[in-house]
Design a protein around this motif. Sequence first.
Motif, PDB file in Angstrom:
ATOM      1  N   SER A 115      10.710  -8.243 -12.910  1.00 22.28           N
ATOM      2  CA  SER A 115       9.655  -8.168 -13.828  1.00 22.28           C
ATOM      3  C   SER A 115       9.047  -9.337 -12.820  1.00 22.28           C
ATOM      4  O   SER A 115       8.045  -9.455 -13.123  1.00 22.28           O
ATOM      5  N   THR A 116       9.407 -10.733 -11.989  1.00 20.90           N
ATOM      6  CA  THR A 116       8.946 -11.402 -11.714  1.00 20.90           C
ATOM      7  C   THR A 116       9.530 -11.076 -10.279  1.00 20.90           C
ATOM      8  O   THR A 116       7.679 -11.716  -9.940  1.00 20.90           O
ATOM      9  N   GLU A 117       9.329 -10.099  -9.526  1.00 17.23           N
ATOM     10  CA  GLU A 117       8.085  -9.905  -8.376  1.00 17.23           C
ATOM     11  C   GLU A 117       8.007  -9.330  -8.209  1.00 17.23           C
ATOM     12  O   GLU A 117       6.713  -8.637  -7.680  1.00 17.23           O
ATOM     13  N   ARG A 118       8.199  -8.117 -10.001  1.00 13.91           N
ATOM     14  CA  ARG A 118       6.555  -6.764  -9.778  1.00 13.91           C
ATOM     15  C   ARG A 118       5.359  -8.206 -10.219  1.00 13.91           C
ATOM     16  O   ARG A 118       4.753  -7.457  -9.673  1.00 13.91           O
ATOM     17  N   GLU A 119       5.393  -9.318 -10.064  1.00 11.65           N
ATOM     18  CA  GLU A 119       4.408 -10.068 -11.271  1.00 11.65           C
ATOM     19  C   GLU A 119       3.792 -10.699  -9.769  1.00 11.65           C
ATOM     20  O   GLU A 119       2.248 -10.895  -9.781  1.00 11.65           O
ATOM     21  N   GLY A 120       4.547 -10.660  -9.291  1.00 12.74           N
ATOM     22  CA  GLY A 120       3.970 -11.396  -7.658  1.00 12.74           C
ATOM     23  C   GLY A 120       3.463 -10.657  -6.419  1.00 12.74           C
ATOM     24  O   GLY A 120       3.140 -11.045  -5.471  1.00 12.74           O
ATOM     25  N   VAL A 121       3.635  -9.386  -6.949  1.00  8.41           N
ATOM     26  CA  VAL A 121       2.546  -8.377  -5.856  1.00  8.41           C
ATOM     27  C   VAL A 121       1.609  -7.865  -6.355  1.00  8.41           C
ATOM     28  O   VAL A 121       1.753  -7.708  -7.963  1.00  8.41           O
ATOM     29  N   LEU A 122       0.852  -7.192  -5.631  1.00 12.51           N
ATOM     30  CA  LEU A 122      -0.321  -6.251  -5.949  1.00 12.51           C
ATOM     31  C   LEU A 122       0.211  -5.226  -5.574  1.00 12.51           C
ATOM     32  O   LEU A 122       0.230  -4.928  -4.086  1.00 12.51           O
ATOM     33  N   ILE A 123       0.569  -3.430  -6.467  1.00 12.61           N
ATOM     34  CA  ILE A 123       0.476  -2.414  -6.129  1.00 12.61           C
ATOM     35  C   ILE A 123      -0.231  -1.750  -5.845  1.00 12.61           C
ATOM     36  O   ILE A 123      -1.348  -1.280  -6.905  1.00 12.61           O
ATOM     37  N   GLN A 124      -0.660  -0.804  -4.797  1.00 15.55           N
ATOM     38  CA  GLN A 124      -1.697  -0.387  -4.990  1.00 15.55           C
ATOM     39  C   GLN A 124      -1.135   0.934  -4.455  1.00 15.55           C
ATOM     40  O   GLN A 124      -0.466   1.217  -3.452  1.00 15.55           O
ATOM     41  N   SER A 125      -1.770   2.105  -4.536  1.00 16.11           N
ATOM     42  CA  SER A 125      -1.475   4.202  -4.658  1.00 16.11           C
ATOM     43  C   SER A 125      -2.830   4.018  -4.424  1.00 16.11           C
ATOM     44  O   SER A 125      -3.833   3.915  -4.662  1.00 16.11           O
ATOM     45  N   LYS A 126      -2.201   5.761  -3.615  1.00 18.46           N
ATOM     46  CA  LYS A 126      -3.746   6.725  -3.516  1.00 18.46           C
ATOM     47  C   LYS A 126      -3.864   7.843  -3.817  1.00 18.46           C
ATOM     48  O   LYS A 126      -2.316   8.134  -3.626  1.00 18.46           O
ATOM     49  N   VAL A 127      -4.587   8.542  -4.088  1.00 19.58           N
ATOM     50  CA  VAL A 127      -4.736  10.427  -4.774  1.00 19.58           C
ATOM     51  C   VAL A 127      -5.419  10.606  -3.977  1.00 19.58           C
ATOM     52  O   VAL A 127      -6.555  10.238  -4.126  1.00 19.58           O
ATOM     53  N   GLY A 128      -5.438  12.144  -4.537  1.00 22.70           N
ATOM     54  CA  GLY A 128      -6.441  13.092  -3.872  1.00 22.70           C
ATOM     55  C   GLY A 128      -6.294  13.965  -2.766  1.00 22.70           C
ATOM     56  O   GLY A 128      -7.083  15.019  -3.122  1.00 22.70           O
ATOM     57  N   ILE A 129      -5.012  13.536  -2.260  1.00 20.65           N
ATOM     58  CA  ILE A 129      -4.853  14.493  -1.224  1.00 20.65           C
ATOM     59  C   ILE A 129      -3.802  15.500  -1.439  1.00 20.65           C
ATOM     60  O   ILE A 129      -2.719  14.846  -2.205  1.00 20.65           O
ATOM     61  N   VAL A 130      -4.180  17.452  -1.007  1.00 18.74           N
ATOM     62  CA  VAL A 130      -3.229  17.516  -2.013  1.00 18.74           C
ATOM     63  C   VAL A 130      -1.996  18.465  -0.682  1.00 18.74           C
ATOM     64  O   VAL A 130      -3.006  19.676   0.212  1.00 18.74           O
ATOM     65  N   THR A 131      -1.254  18.198  -0.133  1.00 22.76           N
ATOM     66  CA  THR A 131      -1.063  18.434   1.169  1.00 22.76           C
ATOM     67  C   THR A 131      -0.294  20.098   0.874  1.00 22.76           C
ATOM     68  O   THR A 131      -0.640  20.602   2.442  1.00 22.76           O
ATOM     69  N   ASP A 132      -0.056  20.903  -0.075  1.00 25.90           N
ATOM     70  CA  ASP A 132       0.167  21.830   0.780  1.00 25.90           C
ATOM     71  C   ASP A 132      -0.875  22.400   0.562  1.00 25.90           C
ATOM     72  O   ASP A 132      -1.108  23.918  -0.265  1.00 25.90           O
ATOM     73  N   GLY A 133      -2.083  22.628   0.600  1.00 29.66           N
ATOM     74  CA  GLY A 133      -3.117  23.238   0.259  1.00 29.66           C
ATOM     75  C   GLY A 133      -3.690  23.619   1.761  1.00 29.66           C
ATOM     76  O   GLY A 133      -3.544  24.473   2.221  1.00 29.66           O
ATOM     77  N   ASP A 193       0.408  -0.825   0.264  1.00 29.79           N
ATOM     78  CA  ASP A 193      -0.152  -0.234   0.051  1.00 29.79           C
ATOM     79  C   ASP A 193       0.994   1.467  -0.849  1.00 29.79           C
ATOM     80  O   ASP A 193       1.747   1.134   1.014  1.00 29.79           O
ATOM     81  N   HIS A 194      -0.047   2.063  -1.273  1.00 37.25           N
ATOM     82  CA  HIS A 194       1.644   3.037  -1.215  1.00 37.25           C
ATOM     83  C   HIS A 194       0.457   4.066  -1.733  1.00 37.25           C
ATOM     84  O   HIS A 194      -0.893   3.980  -1.795  1.00 37.25           O
ATOM     85  N   ALA A 195       0.986   6.115  -1.016  1.00 33.61           N
ATOM     86  CA  ALA A 195      -0.285   6.844  -1.476  1.00 33.61           C
ATOM     87  C   ALA A 195       0.693   7.880  -1.881  1.00 33.61           C
ATOM     88  O   ALA A 195       2.188   7.802  -1.664  1.00 33.61           O
ATOM     89  N   ASP A 196       0.709   8.581  -2.863  1.00 36.35           N
ATOM     90  CA  ASP A 196       1.014   9.597  -3.338  1.00 36.35           C
ATOM     91  C   ASP A 196       1.849  10.487  -2.556  1.00 36.35           C
ATOM     92  O   ASP A 196       2.777  11.430  -2.464  1.00 36.35           O
ATOM     93  N   ILE A 197       1.274  11.052  -1.374  1.00 38.06           N
ATOM     94  CA  ILE A 197       1.612  12.390  -0.362  1.00 38.06           C
ATOM     95  C   ILE A 197       2.310  11.023   0.574  1.00 38.06           C
ATOM     96  O   ILE A 197       3.082  12.077   1.647  1.00 38.06           O
ATOM     97  N   TYR A 198       2.683  10.171   0.812  1.00 34.86           N
ATOM     98  CA  TYR A 198       3.349   9.365   1.868  1.00 34.86           C
ATOM     99  C   TYR A 198       4.799   9.950   1.739  1.00 34.86           C
ATOM    100  O   TYR A 198       5.460   9.793   0.584  1.00 34.86           O
TER     101      TYR A 198
END
Length: 309
Positions: free
Chosen positions: A71-89, A47-52
């Motif tokens: 490439s093999t490792e990448r295929e073996g995991v699920l990567i999730q990220s998040k958007v929508g929070i603007v931290t300099d607001g 789990d990731h997010a653009d603001i982390y």
Amino acid sequence: MRRIELPAAGLSASQLVLGMMRIKDKTDQQIRELYDLARAAGVDFLDHADIYGATPHQCERRFAEAVKLSSTEREGVLIQSKVGIVTDGPFYDFSYEHIITEVEESLRSLQTDYLDLLLLHRPDPLVEPAEVAWAFDELQAAGKVRHFGVSNHTVGQIELLRTAVTQPLVVNQMQLSLVHAPILTEGAQANTLGQAGPVTPGGGDIVEYCRRHGITLQAWSPYQSPTGVFLDNPDYPELNTVLTRLAREHEVTPVGIATAWLTRHPAELQVVLGTTQGSRVEEAAAGSQVRLSRREWYELLRAAGHRLP
């Protein structure tokens, strides 16, 4: 590691998720060791997010630099990220331009061609569902995002998005722990004389809604209370007494029991671990395989300070 199905996506995944929000100050070796221990414990969901991080996308970049997925490792995991929070607001932005721009930067930072899941991080009161749909359609058609979801959204907010978004909303990531559990406890207070109204207006039936629509709930801050982590916290003596006893009986740690309380719920939710300690991931993984009895689950609920009618 217990695995669950994400029905709206047709995916199988670990019930535990490794959250990467606290890795900005860790060395490459520490990040790689955390990742390796998590993978060895059976965790295949990140789990990731653009603001982390201290700056936008910092933790995504640190992860990619340290782990260097093949490439093999990448295929073996699920990567999730998040958007929508603007931290300099601070403010929120679900506009087409913001979603597209942030996803493109997440892909560059993570050094990957695609995200398995993209979540809208916190509700944007100015959301235009048609703009979200436009961004989702473009990202999916380009192969840059495979599945979509939300975080911290109520039933009404999800229903509004569904007026335009055609993709299934696969996930709703919500704050949930033994101590902070309004999405579970408010329903139990229904029709009870003298009880205060819901503390999460519009969110009291989110669990039932997600179960009906095949949306997987993800629990973030699974060990948090208003005064910090509740484990070994003097503010929660009764809860820690019960956690310690059940840990001994089930041959795991209190972390494991606190995790088992979440994974026991029939919603088949995922638990997002924000730790940078590999040992904590291993303890949670052991706990996820414990099946608490109904009596034990309710005993923990009451020990955490929740009243039942």
